[in-house]
Design an enzyme around this catalytic site. Structure first.
Site, PDB file in Angstrom:
ATOM      1  N   PRO A 168       5.086  -4.011   3.114  1.00 51.94           N
ATOM      2  CA  PRO A 168       3.950  -4.115   4.133  1.00 51.94           C
ATOM      3  C   PRO A 168       3.394  -2.920   4.758  1.00 51.94           C
ATOM      4  O   PRO A 168       2.372  -2.817   4.980  1.00 51.94           O
ATOM      5  CB  PRO A 168       4.473  -4.904   5.125  1.00 51.94           C
ATOM      6  CG  PRO A 168       5.862  -5.569   4.570  1.00 51.94           C
ATOM      7  CD  PRO A 168       6.276  -4.436   3.435  1.00 51.94           C
ATOM      8  N   ASP A 172     -15.716  -5.298 -13.874  1.00 52.40           N
ATOM      9  CA  ASP A 172     -15.271  -6.199 -12.900  1.00 52.40           C
ATOM     10  C   ASP A 172     -15.811  -6.201 -11.427  1.00 52.40           C
ATOM     11  O   ASP A 172     -16.403  -5.132 -11.396  1.00 52.40           O
ATOM     12  CB  ASP A 172     -13.841  -5.301 -12.431  1.00 52.40           C
ATOM     13  CG  ASP A 172     -12.530  -5.857 -13.250  1.00 52.40           C
ATOM     14  OD1 ASP A 172     -12.622  -7.033 -13.862  1.00 52.40           O
ATOM     15  OD2 ASP A 172     -11.415  -5.194 -13.341  1.00 52.40           O
ATOM     16  N   ARG A 179      -4.153  -5.084 -17.439  1.00 51.27           N
ATOM     17  CA  ARG A 179      -5.449  -5.792 -17.778  1.00 51.27           C
ATOM     18  C   ARG A 179      -6.656  -4.596 -18.015  1.00 51.27           C
ATOM     19  O   ARG A 179      -7.522  -4.646 -18.872  1.00 51.27           O
ATOM     20  CB  ARG A 179      -6.084  -6.902 -16.809  1.00 51.27           C
ATOM     21  CG  ARG A 179      -6.378  -6.417 -15.545  1.00 51.27           C
ATOM     22  CD  ARG A 179      -7.072  -7.219 -14.596  1.00 51.27           C
ATOM     23  NE  ARG A 179      -8.413  -7.999 -15.143  1.00 51.27           N
ATOM     24  CZ  ARG A 179      -9.537  -7.400 -14.979  1.00 51.27           C
ATOM     25  NH1 ARG A 179      -9.548  -6.375 -14.124  1.00 51.27           N
ATOM     26  NH2 ARG A 179     -10.531  -7.912 -15.296  1.00 51.27           N
ATOM     27  N   GLU A 195      14.737  -6.035   5.342  1.00 54.02           N
ATOM     28  CA  GLU A 195      13.634  -5.435   6.084  1.00 54.02           C
ATOM     29  C   GLU A 195      13.252  -4.142   5.459  1.00 54.02           C
ATOM     30  O   GLU A 195      12.403  -3.408   6.012  1.00 54.02           O
ATOM     31  CB  GLU A 195      14.488  -4.914   7.558  1.00 54.02           C
ATOM     32  CG  GLU A 195      14.743  -6.164   8.426  1.00 54.02           C
ATOM     33  CD  GLU A 195      13.868  -7.099   8.729  1.00 54.02           C
ATOM     34  OE1 GLU A 195      14.159  -8.229   8.369  1.00 54.02           O
ATOM     35  OE2 GLU A 195      12.853  -6.607   9.274  1.00 54.02           O
TER      36      GLU A 195
HETATM   37  C1  LIG Z   1      10.403  -2.022   0.791  1.00 57.07           C
HETATM   38  O1  LIG Z   1      10.276  -2.771   1.944  1.00 57.07           O
HETATM   39  C2  LIG Z   1       9.937  -3.951   2.270  1.00 57.07           C
HETATM   40  C3  LIG Z   1       9.294  -4.802   1.228  1.00 57.07           C
HETATM   41  C4  LIG Z   1       8.951  -6.088   1.448  1.00 57.07           C
HETATM   42  C5  LIG Z   1       8.405  -6.578   0.221  1.00 57.07           C
HETATM   43  O2  LIG Z   1       7.068  -6.442   0.213  1.00 57.07           O
HETATM   44  C6  LIG Z   1       6.148  -6.987   1.012  1.00 57.07           C
HETATM   45  O3  LIG Z   1       6.295  -7.727   1.981  1.00 57.07           O
HETATM   46  C7  LIG Z   1       4.399  -6.627   0.930  1.00 57.07           C
HETATM   47  C8  LIG Z   1       4.303  -5.891  -0.186  1.00 57.07           C
HETATM   48  N1  LIG Z   1       2.814  -5.836   0.137  1.00 57.07           N
HETATM   49  N2  LIG Z   1       2.616  -6.507   1.236  1.00 57.07           N
HETATM   50  C9  LIG Z   1       3.632  -6.867   1.691  1.00 57.07           C
HETATM   51  C10 LIG Z   1       9.107  -6.602   2.780  1.00 57.07           C
HETATM   52  C11 LIG Z   1       9.554  -5.820   3.457  1.00 57.07           C
HETATM   53  C12 LIG Z   1       9.861  -6.502   5.009  1.00 57.07           C
HETATM   54  C13 LIG Z   1      10.466  -7.738   5.185  1.00 57.07           C
HETATM   55  C14 LIG Z   1      10.502  -8.259   6.591  1.00 57.07           C
HETATM   56  C15 LIG Z   1      10.082  -7.515   7.705  1.00 57.07           C
HETATM   57  N3  LIG Z   1       9.805  -6.088   7.317  1.00 57.07           N
HETATM   58  C16 LIG Z   1       9.483  -5.496   6.064  1.00 57.07           C
HETATM   59  C17 LIG Z   1      10.157  -4.568   3.562  1.00 57.07           C
END
Ligand SMILES: COc1cc(COC(=O)c2cn[nH]c2)cc(-c2cccnc2)c1
Length: 242
Positions: free
Chosen positions: A88, A172, A157, A115
């Site tokens: 994120p 696209d 793609r 996390e």
């Molecule tokens: C590598 O570190 C991460 C990866 C992810 C998974 O990816 C996404 O969620 C994502 C990727 N594009 N948009 C969202 C989640 C967390 C995470 C979870 C809970 C709280 N904070 C962070 C951490």
């Protein structure tokens, strides 16, 4: 292109072998290798996470396991990798990112859970390879696996030979910076709704103008940020109405 994915849920990535990507893999255009992160644990519980320094909710993925896994995966193929960590907190993954990744010989994806991954892992590999933390959107997933499916599909793609009709990738939406306008096919009238007359006129100039107007209108309404980001020279006099 070779794609490696390191994850604690390799089964989640099974779809990478289906449909569009299946054909690309069969054609040898894309080689996908899945790696279970737990293979590089040494304890009976195959522990991959631990409590965060400084306290706070949730767990953080341990650097030692990721270090051993990425060392082994990177060494398993001679092509130099770009490491991609969906998160994120990453930079936005856009069509431009997809186009850039489509030129890479090898992508190694690290799927975070909990996390996230101890920051020292990204910091360590950033000294040897390009490492991108990328976000596919402003929301939080449980793990990076779904994001890898999205990223790999957007990139694959664009590879020559993967899509039946190469024109569609080049044309696209986002390729000209605008959203795609509405599309129609037969029948001419469906549940009392007719296809816009101009599309059946055979007047290709008028059709092109109509399509651009619809794309500008939709972009102005749904994604004014994209319109604002368009370079000045991309809008001609007829476009100024939006
Ligand atoms: C590598 O570190 C991460 C990866 C992810 C998974 O990816 C996404 O969620 C994502 C990727 N594009 N948009 C969202 C989640 C967390 C995470 C979870 C809970 C709280 N904070 C962070 C951490």
């Amino acid at each position: 292109m070779r794609i490696d994915v390191v994850t604690i849920f390799p089964g989640y990535l099974a779809p990478l072998r289906e449909s569009l990507l299946g054909r690309a893999a069969d054609a040898g255009l894309i080689e996908v290798a899945l790696h279970d992160l737990r293979s590089w644990t040494h304890d009976v519980h195959q522990t991959v996470d631990d409590a965060p320094y400084g306290g706070g909710p949730g767990m953080v993925m341990r650097p030692q396991v990721w270090g051993e896994a990425l060392d082994a995966v990177i060494a398993s193929d001679s092509r130099p990798p770009r490491l991609v960590v969906p998160a994120p907190a990453g930079r936005s993954f856009t069509q431009a990112t997809a186009r850039a990744y489509a030129t890479e010989q090898r992508l190694v994806f690290a799927c975070g859970r909990y996390e996230g991954i101890d920051q020292r892992v990204v910091d360590h590999y950033s000294r040897q390879f390009p490492v991108d933390e990328v976000s596919i959107g402003d929301y939080v997933l449980v793990g990076g696996e779904a994001a890898v499916l999205v990223i790999v599909e957007a990139v694959a793609r664009l590879l020559p030979g993967v899509l039946g009709n190469p024109r569609s990738a080049a044309e696209d939406s986002f390729s000209d910076g605008l959203l795609e306008g509405p599309a129609y096919t037969r029948p001419e009238v469906w549940r009392g709704q007719a296809v816009p007359e101009v599309l059946r006129s055979g007047n290709h100039g008028a059709i092109a103008r109509w399509r651009r107007d619809r794309a500008l209108e939709r972009t102005a309404k749904r994604r004014p940020d994209l319109l604002a980001a368009l370079p000045e020279d991309r809008l001609d006099a007829a476009d100024q109405a939006f």
